[in-house]
Write a protein that holds these residues in place. Structure first.
Motif, PDB file in Angstrom:
ATOM      1  N   GLY A   1      43.460   5.321  57.549  1.00  0.00           N
ATOM      2  CA  GLY A   1      44.893   5.188  57.345  1.00  0.00           C
ATOM      3  C   GLY A   1      45.380   6.243  56.387  1.00  0.00           C
ATOM      4  N   THR A   2      46.675   6.508  56.400  1.00  0.00           N
ATOM      5  CA  THR A   2      47.218   7.524  55.528  1.00  0.00           C
ATOM      6  C   THR A   2      48.394   6.985  54.731  1.00  0.00           C
ATOM      7  OG1 THR A   2      48.380   9.630  55.591  1.00  0.00           O
ATOM      8  CG2 THR A   2      48.205   8.507  57.661  1.00  0.00           C
ATOM      9  N   MET A   3      49.630   7.299  55.113  1.00  0.00           N
ATOM     10  CA  MET A   3      50.794   6.872  54.343  1.00  0.00           C
ATOM     11  C   MET A   3      51.907   6.482  55.314  1.00  0.00           C
ATOM     12  SD  MET A   3      52.365  10.624  53.351  1.00  0.00           S
ATOM     13  CE  MET A   3      50.908  11.320  52.625  1.00  0.00           C
ATOM     14  N   ALA A   4      52.906   5.771  54.802  1.00  0.00           N
ATOM     15  CA  ALA A   4      54.056   5.377  55.609  1.00  0.00           C
ATOM     16  C   ALA A   4      55.275   6.191  55.188  1.00  0.00           C
ATOM     17  CB  ALA A   4      54.328   3.891  55.419  1.00  0.00           C
TER      18      ALA A   4
ATOM     19  N   PHE B   1      56.567   5.726  51.621  1.00  0.00           N
ATOM     20  CA  PHE B   1      55.977   6.497  50.526  1.00  0.00           C
ATOM     21  C   PHE B   1      56.755   7.795  50.324  1.00  0.00           C
ATOM     22  CE2 PHE B   1      53.038   9.438  48.506  1.00  0.00           C
ATOM     23  CZ  PHE B   1      52.568   8.665  47.460  1.00  0.00           C
TER      24      PHE B   1
END
Lengths: 545, 545
Positions: free
Chosen positions: B219-222, B225
């Motif tokens: 996963g990374t970021m939304a 963010f």
């Protein structure tokens, strides 16, 4: 298994409310939320005050309404939102390069500084309205995104689906939810049972849901029961004890009645199975009639049992059709039940006719067009998996951080998010009908009964309506303020009653299946200007060279 | 939360294996199973030896294969299949007129007299083949129907869906399951993560699934963010520590690089967010690039970060596209990444391009038709809710009771059930390809390599094929015999490897999305005759007057 009764004002110090499904915890999450929480923490921003909105952009099933559900589970999540030691240990393995002090923060984080304003569960809701407005420390409110969406999306979807099936079937039909075996996992089944009941269904087949939520349970027999009986030799006991205590030779009475009615082609195995089932359930006898041949065997055998049970003083309930043309077979079944009276002096004409077999909303509407005699529907697959649209696209968007408005931009106007803290009001006309839901900024003057207010279409600047409401309902309630508030946890029965009121309150053209009229959701002048100026400001001018 | 490692030969006397979801118990059931169990008990038939088959009638998604999944959870169910005291107390309330002695039976029933033969989990399976053959006391095997179907139907459905997505994406793409927020309840999400991984996906976003099943998480970021950063004023710390321990003014390096690359129109807020994220995750930096404007802001800002991180000695991972035309944007992104080299001497051309945004099997196939540069897909909604067909119609039919064959008749031939105890063999030709699955009666001679055997089409009496297999694989294993057998509980990794072998073993025309060729499932001569004579015998001649 059963939860303790809901209590108001449970402080966090007391035993927290637990989610129904023990799998629900802060770890029921997307890794990226943890990544972001760490990045916020690393940047010293974990406690920045943030506001998130949970909303959807389109009503499901090509309809124009949804029923909000999942709030109680959301509150149970907030109440128990803490990582346990084992989870912290796991977090260390998936964030191996994180500063160890982050895990001290994670081990102590909870929802004691979170505030949630929400629609009442069971409220009719529309696109863009915040179902929940979540305020609190940035890193924690970010971590709430995935579990909240998980708990609200399917709950709202299946409650809406159940309400649509109820509207299609009509208010006088008995609706039984039978979806457990086809649901998306154990919890899909248990959730479906709960939210279908909330949305106006009468009972479920799911005994765990019955136990957990005190929902009426219903059910009869499967084909396997019928086919497990080859004939009367499979009956060890031929007797039945009447309501007065007299013991009768049940099999003899049944065989004599079959002769009397001249049913010569019915299956012995099926008749024996009916006898065994009636011995176990002499009252409320309901038989599945399509194992061998519905018209030539199942219904005649059922009539035999129903006549004998009635003569003995019991009350049979009815029969269930599970295949074939349900409109035709139910009409024939009603005729055959009525025809029994002249020959037997027993009136079976009002016994229940139940139907199952892959029924969906369109089937219900089609059956209504034909003439049918079905009193009771048992519906599973299409209801619980929401075959027409198996996911609600609920999202959770940052609206404000450190009192600065935030938005999610998009080339697609519909996908832009509304910045800032917002209230939602339902404006009721003097007719008593809701006319529009008006979103305002929290700091705006609320609309008032008797005072005209301009409602603007968010994406059509020319579309302005001045509404003078007879009544104004504020839709958000403060449901969590570091703990449960005075709002408490309404019971399932209270929420169910609210759903009935909500469905009755709306103009029927918003609710219909074919080409429903959109219900209007508008914004105040101030919110319109606020949103558009922020969008303009944040969208760079495209440069073409 | 984490289960103890699987062990072979766990006798019932030891601590039983528990289902992953604590909601799973004999009470996760349909009421009618309990009604029938009571009626059997009342008739003294609860211990009659019975045989049930669990199978489906049509492959999902208009395809011609399915991947069997759910066996481990089925075995965990069998291992812990007992009512607890609270459940017995609840049963008394829903069966208020039942003979109290029934509850003594219910309180002691378990699966110690049940035998289950099953396909290996992860096996490619086809219509009508018993995935499980359940043998044992009639009332108990009846009670197993609903929970077994619940555990197998969705598992098999979503595993099959995941395999189809994998086939559509191709073997070289990285596939990440992101479905938790849209799944049908918490368990829908957790099950989906597990079975997608089993079916060949690379990782999940779901950290609980990661913990429970030891699946890689990703996963990374939304967008939130990104939008939580207004500009560089939101960064308290401007530094980054290089791999060699040197502290650098990261913000200055980033701003200088942006100037060097002449990216003048990029969002400061987005760039600040990237800086904060890179401070937290300097290695494996992966950025979401569509918050403001993909081509004018997101990708340029990512390139700036990637160049600076690379110069400092870190390894950035790539970027994620979450809106727009993924084929076009990924191609443009690849060009822009490659273009950075002449100006910066940093080679970004092989960084990963990830894509998400409502991708389904058809999108994957369409992307393959176009030219695109996507390395990695993140897929949620369509994958986990199986939008194309959200339920598998698995059924559980009585095949034999007290050694007498049983069947479920139907006007629709396809719905008739095969009587008796059956084996399934996969016949492999000398080419190494499976040609047909042959169902026989258990008592028939099994097919043998090198010996011709006649395979009959169940519903076309003229269709007979003599097959001389080079190899014969018996598909059923005795997986439960009052307890776990030597078969044990294969690990998720072993099952995943089995899936890869299965998918490779089949002719690709059976697996393709458009107009796949049906794989043949035939019956032996003996089974053909046995089934047809029973169906004839049990179907009354329709009488028309």
């Amino acid at each position: 298994m059963r939860h303790p009764p809901s209590r108001k004002d449970t402080p966090l110090a007391e035993e927290p409310l637990r989610p129904t499904n023990p799998l629900v915890s802060p770890l029921l999450n997307d890794l990226y939320q943890l990544n972001m929480a760490y990045a916020y923490w690393r940047a010293g921003r974990q406690d920045d005050p943030a506001v998130f909105d949970l909303f959807f952009r389109r009503c499901p099933f090509q309809g124009e309404f949804a029923l909000f559900a999942g709030l109680e589970e959301a509150l149970r999540l907030l109440s128990s939102f803490r990582f346990d030691d084992e989870q912290i240990a796991y977090l260390r393995t998936i964030l191996p390069h994180a500063d160890p002090a982050f895990f001290d923060w994670a081990a102590t984080m909870d929802c004691s500084k979170v505030r949630v304003s929400a629609m009442r569960e069971g409220t009719m809701v529309f696109p863009r309205e915040p179902l929940l407005r979540v305020e609190g420390p940035l890193a924690i409110t970010q971590l709430l995104e995935t579990p909240l969406l998980n708990l609200v999306n399917y709950a709202t979807l299946v409650a809406t689906n159940a309400a649509r099936f109820r509207l299609a079937a009509g208010p006088d039909k008995t609706l039984l939810e039978f979806g457990l075996r086809r649901a998306q996992g154990p919890d899909g089944g248990v959730s479906a049972s709960r939210y279908c009941y909330m949305a106006g269904w009468d009972a479920t087949s799911n005994t765990l849901a019955g136990q957990l939520f005190d929902i009426p349970v219903a059910g009869t027999m499967a084909h396997s029961f019928i086919s497990s009986f080859g004939g009367f030799e499979d009956l060890k006991d031929h007797t039945i004890t009447g309501p007065d205590g007299t013991v009768h030779d049940f099999v003899e009475l049944v065989l004599r009645c079959r002769e009397e009615l001249e049913f010569t082609a019915t299956s012995d195995g099926e008749l024996a199975a009916f006898v065994a089932f009636a011995q176990a359930f002499p009252n409320g006898f309901l038989a599945l009639v399509d194992t061998y041949n519905t018209l030539n065997s199942g219904i005649p055998n059922f009539i035999v049992l129903a006549v004998v049970l009635t003569r003995l003083g019991f009350k049979p309930l009815g029969l269930r059709l599970d295949s074939g043309d349900l409109a035709y077979l139910s009409s024939r079944a009603r005729e055959m039940l009525s025809d029994a009276r002249p020959r037997t002096s027993v009136d079976l004409s009002r016994l229940k006719i139940a139907a199952s077999n892959d029924i969906n909303e369109d089937t219900l509407l089609a059956l209504n067009q034909q003439s049918h005699e079905i009193d009771l529907y048992g519906i599973g697959t299409h209801l619980v998996t929401c075959q027409k649209q198996p996911a609600l696209g609920g999202v959770y968007k940052l609206a404000e951080v450190r009192s600065e408005p935030c938005t999610k931009l998009s080339e697609i106007a519909e996908r832009r998010a509304l910045p800032g803290r917002k209230e939602v009001y339902r404006l009721i006309l003097s007719s008593g009908l809701p006319f529009v839901d008006l979103m305002t900024r929290v700091e705006d003057d609320p609309p008032e009964a008797g005072k005209p207010v301009v409602c603007r279409d968010l994406f059509n600047e020319l579309h302005r309506t001045e509404v003078t409401p007879a009544q104004v309902i504020r839709l958000h309630h403060l449901v969590w303020d570091g703990g449960l508030t005075d709002y408490g946890l309404p019971s399932l029965q209270e929420t169910r009653a609210h759903v009935f009121r909500e469905l009755r309150s709306m103009r029927s053209d918003h609710l219909r299946s074919l080409n429903p009229t959109p219900y209007k959701v508008s914004v105040s002048e101030q919110l319109y200007d606020f949103a558009h100026s922020l969008w303009l400001q944040q969208t760079p001018i495209a440069r073409v060279r």
